[in-house]
Design a protein around this motif. Structure first.
Motif, PDB file in Angstrom:
ATOM      1  N   GLY A 275     -12.426  -0.704  -9.436  1.00  0.00           N
ATOM      2  CA  GLY A 275     -11.017  -1.019  -9.274  1.00  0.00           C
ATOM      3  C   GLY A 275     -10.575  -0.737  -7.846  1.00  0.00           C
ATOM      4  N   GLY A 276      -9.630  -1.512  -7.371  1.00  0.00           N
ATOM      5  CA  GLY A 276      -9.202  -1.411  -5.979  1.00  0.00           C
ATOM      6  C   GLY A 276      -8.642  -0.059  -5.597  1.00  0.00           C
ATOM      7  N   VAL A 277      -8.056   0.687  -6.553  1.00  0.00           N
ATOM      8  CA  VAL A 277      -7.448   1.975  -6.227  1.00  0.00           C
ATOM      9  C   VAL A 277      -8.473   2.968  -5.683  1.00  0.00           C
ATOM     10  N   ASN A 278      -9.738   2.789  -6.068  1.00  0.00           N
ATOM     11  CA  ASN A 278     -10.773   3.755  -5.675  1.00  0.00           C
ATOM     12  C   ASN A 278     -11.287   3.546  -4.252  1.00  0.00           C
ATOM     13  N   ARG A 279     -10.976   2.409  -3.696  1.00  0.00           N
ATOM     14  CA  ARG A 279     -11.579   2.026  -2.416  1.00  0.00           C
ATOM     15  C   ARG A 279     -11.381   3.048  -1.292  1.00  0.00           C
ATOM     16  N   LEU A 375      17.337  -7.570  -5.606  1.00  0.00           N
ATOM     17  CA  LEU A 375      16.273  -6.729  -5.051  1.00  0.00           C
ATOM     18  C   LEU A 375      14.936  -7.486  -5.085  1.00  0.00           C
ATOM     19  N   LYS A 376      14.229  -7.471  -3.971  1.00  0.00           N
ATOM     20  CA  LYS A 376      12.916  -8.134  -3.910  1.00  0.00           C
ATOM     21  C   LYS A 376      11.839  -7.142  -4.359  1.00  0.00           C
ATOM     22  N   VAL A 377      11.264  -7.425  -5.537  1.00  0.00           N
ATOM     23  CA  VAL A 377      10.312  -6.494  -6.168  1.00  0.00           C
ATOM     24  C   VAL A 377       8.916  -7.119  -6.214  1.00  0.00           C
ATOM     25  N   GLY A 378       7.915  -6.276  -5.973  1.00  0.00           N
ATOM     26  CA  GLY A 378       6.523  -6.707  -6.107  1.00  0.00           C
ATOM     27  C   GLY A 378       5.817  -5.894  -7.177  1.00  0.00           C
ATOM     28  N   LEU A 379       5.047  -6.570  -8.025  1.00  0.00           N
ATOM     29  CA  LEU A 379       4.284  -5.918  -9.079  1.00  0.00           C
ATOM     30  C   LEU A 379       2.836  -6.392  -9.033  1.00  0.00           C
ATOM     31  N   CYS A 380       1.983  -5.638  -9.689  1.00  0.00           N
ATOM     32  CA  CYS A 380       0.612  -6.112  -9.907  1.00  0.00           C
ATOM     33  C   CYS A 380       0.576  -6.958 -11.174  1.00  0.00           C
ATOM     34  N   ASN A 381      -0.331  -7.921 -11.177  1.00  0.00           N
ATOM     35  CA  ASN A 381      -0.445  -8.851 -12.289  1.00  0.00           C
ATOM     36  C   ASN A 381      -1.012  -8.137 -13.521  1.00  0.00           C
ATOM     37  N   ALA A 382      -0.342  -8.291 -14.655  1.00  0.00           N
ATOM     38  CA  ALA A 382      -0.714  -7.572 -15.871  1.00  0.00           C
ATOM     39  C   ALA A 382      -2.048  -8.034 -16.446  1.00  0.00           C
ATOM     40  N   THR A 414      -4.161  -6.316  -6.779  1.00  0.00           N
ATOM     41  CA  THR A 414      -4.311  -4.901  -6.426  1.00  0.00           C
ATOM     42  C   THR A 414      -3.123  -4.432  -5.596  1.00  0.00           C
ATOM     43  N   ALA A 415      -2.839  -3.131  -5.694  1.00  0.00           N
ATOM     44  CA  ALA A 415      -1.620  -2.580  -5.099  1.00  0.00           C
ATOM     45  C   ALA A 415      -1.632  -2.574  -3.576  1.00  0.00           C
ATOM     46  N   ASP A 416      -2.796  -2.612  -2.960  1.00  0.00           N
ATOM     47  CA  ASP A 416      -2.820  -2.599  -1.491  1.00  0.00           C
ATOM     48  C   ASP A 416      -2.127  -3.826  -0.914  1.00  0.00           C
ATOM     49  N   PHE A 417      -2.168  -4.952  -1.651  1.00  0.00           N
ATOM     50  CA  PHE A 417      -1.451  -6.150  -1.194  1.00  0.00           C
ATOM     51  C   PHE A 417       0.064  -5.890  -1.160  1.00  0.00           C
ATOM     52  N   LEU A 418       0.546  -5.145  -2.143  1.00  0.00           N
ATOM     53  CA  LEU A 418       1.976  -4.846  -2.193  1.00  0.00           C
ATOM     54  C   LEU A 418       2.394  -3.962  -1.014  1.00  0.00           C
ATOM     55  N   ILE A 419       1.555  -2.998  -0.675  1.00  0.00           N
ATOM     56  CA  ILE A 419       1.849  -2.138   0.473  1.00  0.00           C
ATOM     57  C   ILE A 419       1.921  -2.965   1.753  1.00  0.00           C
TER      58      ILE A 419
END
Length: 514
Positions: A275-279, A375-382, A414-419
């Motif tokens: 998973g991307g979080v571990n990178r 508000l402009k919100v970003g989420l990860c795809n479920a 993955t959440a890094d795209f949101l950051i």
């Protein structure tokens, strides 16, 4: 004439230089072989198969293997003092534990399994059937010294007070199992306690299994010495020893039961799905592991929904691209592949929270705030990611899913795209892991979500039928040995907890509701 002489001299000089160059080119081959020679300390009872395997390895790879045999205790004392060498081939698990206690070994590769037996000469002329028979007055018994040899230390632990009686009656007590077996083979004694695999190595001996000893199965293992200067070379030979189609054939021909080594490859390629979080925590560690082992690690980082879907698409684990190990973003994405990965080891955890620009211009702190108009919100795809899956569950349970979705302008795997999009100004709020936000603390703020499900636990699992199962397990051990790297990346450590059965992992009902 002078020109001709000069030309001839130049030609002669050229040939001399070429000859010298050839000698220099040839010299390193010998020097290199010496430099790459492996020093291996080997328990005496494993001498015959290891000697044969070393000869095959030398013929196949041109690497000299210098073998030093002896009683296990003496070997440990030798390399503990010398602080030189590459491998220690131990006859039992206790010897490896002793070496670990003094921080003398690192990686351990099980080679074969063996257990103690009573050994007698063919035909069992004294009709010895039990431990009690060894105490008869008409039986001459040979034992090894438990302070020197593994076989007697294991037998002593199994027999307790009975061992003391046997030792008091022993006609012969020698340092190594092979010396005792030789005495029995020559008829100097009537019985001995040997490893089951030692018996067929000596002519005219048979084994008598007894219940007191049969359950004491031990691994004979190859352990990499902590002070080796050539870990990759040492591990390559250790893998060769353990591989069923390489060292395994010699071990089996000498009566040993294999411990289940990896399929042989001179340079294995370990496939890891993560998973991307571990990178942030593992990328550097994976390079270090590959360098130390002399292997390649092919890592696919992505959302766990995508990773699980990819594995499902492959059909089953016979596909050569099916991962050897799976490192998920959360426990909830292990059950879909529990059949292939039956056990999961928790390594870390991280909070889930809301990230906003520095100064929090819109005052966003809670899930409900994400529904603020405009508000402009970003989420990860479920469907693609663990974080998206868990976010949807929390929003649905709190009744906020529809109102927040009206503000969602982007969904990513993955959440890094949101950051990245937050830093670029495309988003005003997003749901991410704390470890995603930590490196950007100068530019963004993180607010933990107050919900029972706002925590992700990262498990590591090894595929049950992987041809690189031992290698993948060593990768897990390597990661666990580098706790500081994970904590530096912002994770909380969970690596000391017992493994979980994947089929027993319960996913909360609110996450399973569509």
């Amino acid at each position: 004439m002078k020109k001709l002489a000069a030309l001839l001299f130049a030609i002669a000089a050229l040939f001399a230089a070429l000859a010298l160059l050839q000698r220099r080119d040839a010299a390193p081959a010998t020097g290199s072989a010496r430099a790459n020679a492996l020093t291996v300390y080997c328990a005496a009872g494993l001498k015959q198969p290891v000697e044969a395997i070393a000869a095959k390895y030398r013929a196949e790879f041109g690497v000299e293997v210098r073998l030093q045999y002896g009683p296990t205790g003496a070997l440990i004392s030798n390399f503990r003092v010398a602080k030189r060498g590459d491998l220690f081939i131990a006859a039992d698990d206790g010897s490896v534990a002793d070496a670990r206690k003094y921080e003398l070994v690192r990686e351990v590769l099980p080679l074969v399994r063996q257990h103690p037996v009573i050994a007698v000469r063919a035909g069992n002329p004294k009709n010895i059937r039990s431990i009690a028979d060894l105490l008869r007055d008409d039986v001459k018994l040979a034992l090894t010294n438990p302070d020197a040899a593994s076989i007697s230390r294991v037998s002593k632990a199994a027999l307790g007070e009975t061992w003391t009686k046997l030792a008091a009656r022993a006609a012969v007590m020698k340092p190594t199992v092979t010396e005792v077996a030789a005495d029995l083979s020559l008829g100097a004694v009537d019985a001995a306690i040997l490893w089951d695999a030692t018996v067929p190595q000596f002519k005219g001996l048979v084994a008598v299994d007894v219940p007191e000893l049969k359950g004491r199965v031990e691994n004979a293992s190859a352990a990499v010495l902590a002070f080796t200067a050539q870990s990759a070379a040492a591990l390559k030979f250790a893998r060769y020893l353990a591989a069923p189609e390489k060292g395994g054939t010699s071990f089996q021909s000498h009566g040993f039961q294999l411990a289940g080594g990896d399929k042989w490859a001179a340079k294995p390629d370990l496939i890891l799905y993560s998973g991307g979080v571990n990178r942030p925590a593992v990328e550097k560690l994976l390079r270090q592991f590959a360098d130390r082992e002399g292997v390649s690690v092919t890592t696919v980082f992505n959302g766990c929904g995508i990773l699980c879907a990819t594995m499902k698409t492959m059909g089953d684990s016979t596909n050569p691209k099916f991962p050897d190990a799976y490192y998920a973003c959360d426990l909830c994405f292990v059950p879909p592949v529990a059949e292939q990965f039956p056990e999961a080891v928790m390594l870390t955890e991280t909070d889930i929270g809301i990230v906003v620009r520095k100064g929090n211009p819109h005052g966003v702190r809670t899930l409900a705030d994400l529904a603020l108009p405009g508000l402009k919100v970003g989420l990860c795809n479920a469907e693609q990611s663990t974080l998206g899956f868990m976010t949807r569950g929390m929003l649905k349970q709190t009744g906020l899913l529809d109102s927040v979705r009206k503000n969602v302008v982007v969904e990513v795997p993955t959440a890094d795209f949101l950051i990245n999009q937050m830093r670029a100004g495309g988003l005003e709020a997003a749901i991410v892991y704390r470890v995603n936000a930590a490196p950007q603390a100068e530019h963004i703020e993180f607010f933990p979500i107050k919900h029972e499900g706002a925590k992700a636990i990262q498990p590591f699992a090894v595929r049950k039928d992987s041809p690189n199962k031992q290698l993948a397990t060593r990768l897990l051990d390597f990661l666990k040995a580098n706790r500081g790297e994970f904590e530096q990346a912002g994770f909380q450590w969970r690596g000391n907890e017992p493994a979980l059965k994947s089929k027993d992992i319960k996913v909360p009902d609110y996450l399973l509701e569509k």
